[in-house]
Scaffold this motif. Structure first.
Motif, PDB file in Angstrom:
ATOM      1  N   ILE A  12     -38.415 -12.480  31.852  1.00 41.73           N
ATOM      2  CA  ILE A  12     -38.720 -11.134  32.482  1.00 41.73           C
ATOM      3  C   ILE A  12     -40.180 -11.120  33.206  1.00 41.73           C
ATOM      4  N   LYS A  13     -40.512 -10.675  34.028  1.00 41.05           N
ATOM      5  CA  LYS A  13     -41.774 -11.247  34.652  1.00 41.05           C
ATOM      6  C   LYS A  13     -42.617  -9.449  34.396  1.00 41.05           C
ATOM      7  N   SER A  14     -43.446 -10.263  34.717  1.00 41.48           N
ATOM      8  CA  SER A  14     -44.402  -8.733  34.093  1.00 41.48           C
ATOM      9  C   SER A  14     -44.718  -7.689  35.183  1.00 41.48           C
ATOM     10  N   LEU A  15     -45.384  -7.059  35.205  1.00 38.37           N
ATOM     11  CA  LEU A  15     -45.372  -5.304  36.198  1.00 38.37           C
ATOM     12  C   LEU A  15     -46.160  -6.595  37.517  1.00 38.37           C
ATOM     13  N   GLN A  16     -46.909  -7.419  36.978  1.00 34.99           N
ATOM     14  CA  GLN A  16     -48.326  -7.699  38.147  1.00 34.99           C
ATOM     15  C   GLN A  16     -47.740  -9.396  38.310  1.00 34.99           C
ATOM     16  N   GLY A  17     -45.935  -9.441  38.482  1.00 37.01           N
ATOM     17  CA  GLY A  17     -45.456 -10.662  38.804  1.00 37.01           C
ATOM     18  C   GLY A  17     -45.106 -12.050  38.593  1.00 37.01           C
ATOM     19  N   LYS A  18     -46.125 -12.031  37.035  1.00 35.17           N
ATOM     20  CA  LYS A  18     -46.113 -12.520  36.043  1.00 35.17           C
ATOM     21  C   LYS A  18     -44.872 -13.100  34.720  1.00 35.17           C
ATOM     22  N   LEU A  19     -44.266 -14.120  34.362  1.00 34.64           N
ATOM     23  CA  LEU A  19     -43.685 -14.658  33.591  1.00 34.64           C
ATOM     24  C   LEU A  19     -44.112 -14.353  32.714  1.00 34.64           C
ATOM     25  N   VAL A  20     -42.854 -14.001  31.338  1.00 37.09           N
ATOM     26  CA  VAL A  20     -43.617 -13.744  29.854  1.00 37.09           C
ATOM     27  C   VAL A  20     -42.655 -14.566  29.470  1.00 37.09           C
ATOM     28  N   ASP A  21     -42.866 -15.054  28.763  1.00 38.81           N
ATOM     29  CA  ASP A  21     -42.211 -16.208  27.890  1.00 38.81           C
ATOM     30  C   ASP A  21     -42.375 -15.517  26.244  1.00 38.81           C
ATOM     31  N   PHE A  22     -40.818 -14.710  26.055  1.00 42.47           N
ATOM     32  CA  PHE A  22     -40.756 -14.251  24.595  1.00 42.47           C
ATOM     33  C   PHE A  22     -40.754 -15.021  23.603  1.00 42.47           C
ATOM     34  N   SER A  23     -40.624 -16.372  23.488  1.00 45.74           N
ATOM     35  CA  SER A  23     -41.212 -17.100  22.761  1.00 45.74           C
ATOM     36  C   SER A  23     -42.358 -17.130  21.815  1.00 45.74           C
ATOM     37  N   VAL A  24     -43.362 -16.776  23.328  1.00 52.03           N
ATOM     38  CA  VAL A  24     -45.055 -16.144  22.185  1.00 52.03           C
ATOM     39  C   VAL A  24     -44.798 -14.971  21.161  1.00 52.03           C
ATOM     40  N   PHE A  25     -43.947 -13.844  21.327  1.00 47.82           N
ATOM     41  CA  PHE A  25     -43.960 -13.118  20.755  1.00 47.82           C
ATOM     42  C   PHE A  25     -43.548 -13.516  18.937  1.00 47.82           C
ATOM     43  N   LYS A  26     -43.201 -14.771  18.853  1.00 47.84           N
ATOM     44  CA  LYS A  26     -42.759 -15.244  17.445  1.00 47.84           C
ATOM     45  C   LYS A  26     -43.308 -14.845  16.185  1.00 47.84           C
ATOM     46  N   GLY A  27     -43.024 -14.255  15.264  1.00 52.59           N
ATOM     47  CA  GLY A  27     -43.295 -14.051  14.485  1.00 52.59           C
ATOM     48  C   GLY A  27     -44.452 -12.536  14.845  1.00 52.59           C
ATOM     49  N   LYS A  28     -43.617 -11.304  15.063  1.00 51.98           N
ATOM     50  CA  LYS A  28     -43.809 -10.699  15.617  1.00 51.98           C
ATOM     51  C   LYS A  28     -42.321  -9.926  15.541  1.00 51.98           C
ATOM     52  N   ASN A  29     -43.065  -8.661  16.045  1.00 47.73           N
ATOM     53  CA  ASN A  29     -41.414  -7.396  15.623  1.00 47.73           C
ATOM     54  C   ASN A  29     -42.294  -6.786  17.560  1.00 47.73           C
ATOM     55  N   VAL A  30     -40.800  -7.232  18.464  1.00 47.88           N
ATOM     56  CA  VAL A  30     -41.042  -6.302  19.398  1.00 47.88           C
ATOM     57  C   VAL A  30     -40.099  -5.062  19.441  1.00 47.88           C
ATOM     58  N   LEU A  31     -40.464  -4.624  20.767  1.00 44.74           N
ATOM     59  CA  LEU A  31     -40.301  -2.939  20.808  1.00 44.74           C
ATOM     60  C   LEU A  31     -39.977  -2.382  21.976  1.00 44.74           C
ATOM     61  N   PHE A  32     -38.451  -2.703  22.847  1.00 37.48           N
ATOM     62  CA  PHE A  32     -38.848  -2.497  24.004  1.00 37.48           C
ATOM     63  C   PHE A  32     -37.889  -0.926  24.623  1.00 37.48           C
ATOM     64  N   VAL A  33     -38.737  -0.708  25.262  1.00 33.07           N
ATOM     65  CA  VAL A  33     -38.947   0.956  25.801  1.00 33.07           C
ATOM     66  C   VAL A  33     -38.180   1.006  27.322  1.00 33.07           C
ATOM     67  N   ASN A  34     -36.924   0.918  27.818  1.00 35.09           N
ATOM     68  CA  ASN A  34     -37.174   1.572  29.235  1.00 35.09           C
ATOM     69  C   ASN A  34     -37.316   2.831  29.410  1.00 35.09           C
ATOM     70  N   VAL A  35     -38.830   2.950  30.155  1.00 39.11           N
ATOM     71  CA  VAL A  35     -39.864   3.565  30.593  1.00 39.11           C
ATOM     72  C   VAL A  35     -39.159   4.191  31.911  1.00 39.11           C
ATOM     73  N   ALA A  36     -39.814   5.485  31.889  1.00 39.06           N
ATOM     74  CA  ALA A  36     -40.024   5.861  33.564  1.00 39.06           C
ATOM     75  C   ALA A  36     -41.109   7.263  33.185  1.00 39.06           C
ATOM     76  N   GLY A  62     -42.875  -1.527  27.760  1.00 34.14           N
ATOM     77  CA  GLY A  62     -42.135  -1.072  28.452  1.00 34.14           C
ATOM     78  C   GLY A  62     -41.084  -1.872  29.639  1.00 34.14           C
ATOM     79  N   ILE A  63     -40.828  -1.069  29.187  1.00 32.89           N
ATOM     80  CA  ILE A  63     -39.370  -1.860  31.308  1.00 32.89           C
ATOM     81  C   ILE A  63     -38.654  -0.768  32.090  1.00 32.89           C
ATOM     82  N   PRO A  64     -40.167  -0.493  32.752  1.00 27.30           N
ATOM     83  CA  PRO A  64     -39.621   0.553  33.979  1.00 27.30           C
ATOM     84  C   PRO A  64     -38.263   0.400  34.570  1.00 27.30           C
TER      85      PRO A  64
END
Length: 159
Positions: A12-36, A62-64
């Motif tokens: 997925i891309k960040s708000l700034q348009g950079k590609l986010v690679d979820f593999s960098v979060f290995k070893g961490k819990n990730v909480l996704f929230v659709n935000v508004a 946060g996922i707008p």
């Protein structure tokens, strides 16, 4: 989307348009929230930031989304500014995506499909619905908007 897709394969891309690679979060819990920004649940940004600051093994993302009452009409710049100024948000905010329907982002296809996440199917009902993926990229659970980010139902997974 293949049944064998790993959470870490999704991009997925960040708000700034950079590609986010979820593999960098290995070893961490990730909480996704659709935000508004214009939702009755928007004050949850404060608790989400609190969670992000409190638990070293947790990443809040946060996922707008503008699919519920058109409550996230802003541009990437406006969303970023709103989050920083009003709630001091420093956690990752992604590009605006669809969390349901025919243009559903692959991340939400994975989060909402038992066939893909191996655990549970769901439908995103409103803004600020939360999805947790554990340190090994395994889907844990989801909670509706009424469940506060600092609820025991959620934080028990980081203790």
């Amino acid at each position: 989307m293949s049944k064998n897709i790993s959470f870490y394969d999704i991009k997925i891309k960040s708000l700034q348009g950079k590609l986010v690679d979820f593999s960098v979060f290995k070893g961490k819990n990730v909480l996704f929230v659709n935000v508004a920004s214009k939702c009755g649940f928007t004050p949850q940004y404060k608790e989400l930031q609190e969670l992000n600051n409190t638990y070293n093994d947790l990443v809040v993302i946060g996922i707008p989304c503008n699919q519920f009452g058109a409550q996230e009409p802003g541009t990437s710049e406006e969303i970023n500014e709103f989050c920083e100024i009003n709630y001091g948000v420093t956690f990752l905010i992604t590009e605006k995506v669809d969390v349901k329907g025919e243009n559903q982002h692959p991340l939400y296809k994975w989060l909402t499909s038992k066939e893909l996440n191996g655990k549970k199917s769901s439908t995103v009902k409103w803004n600020f619905q939360k999805y947790l993926v554990d340190k090994n990229g395994i889907f844990v659970d989801y909670w509706y908007s009424l469940t506060k980010p600092t609820s025991k139902k959620i934080i028990k997974h980081f203790l």
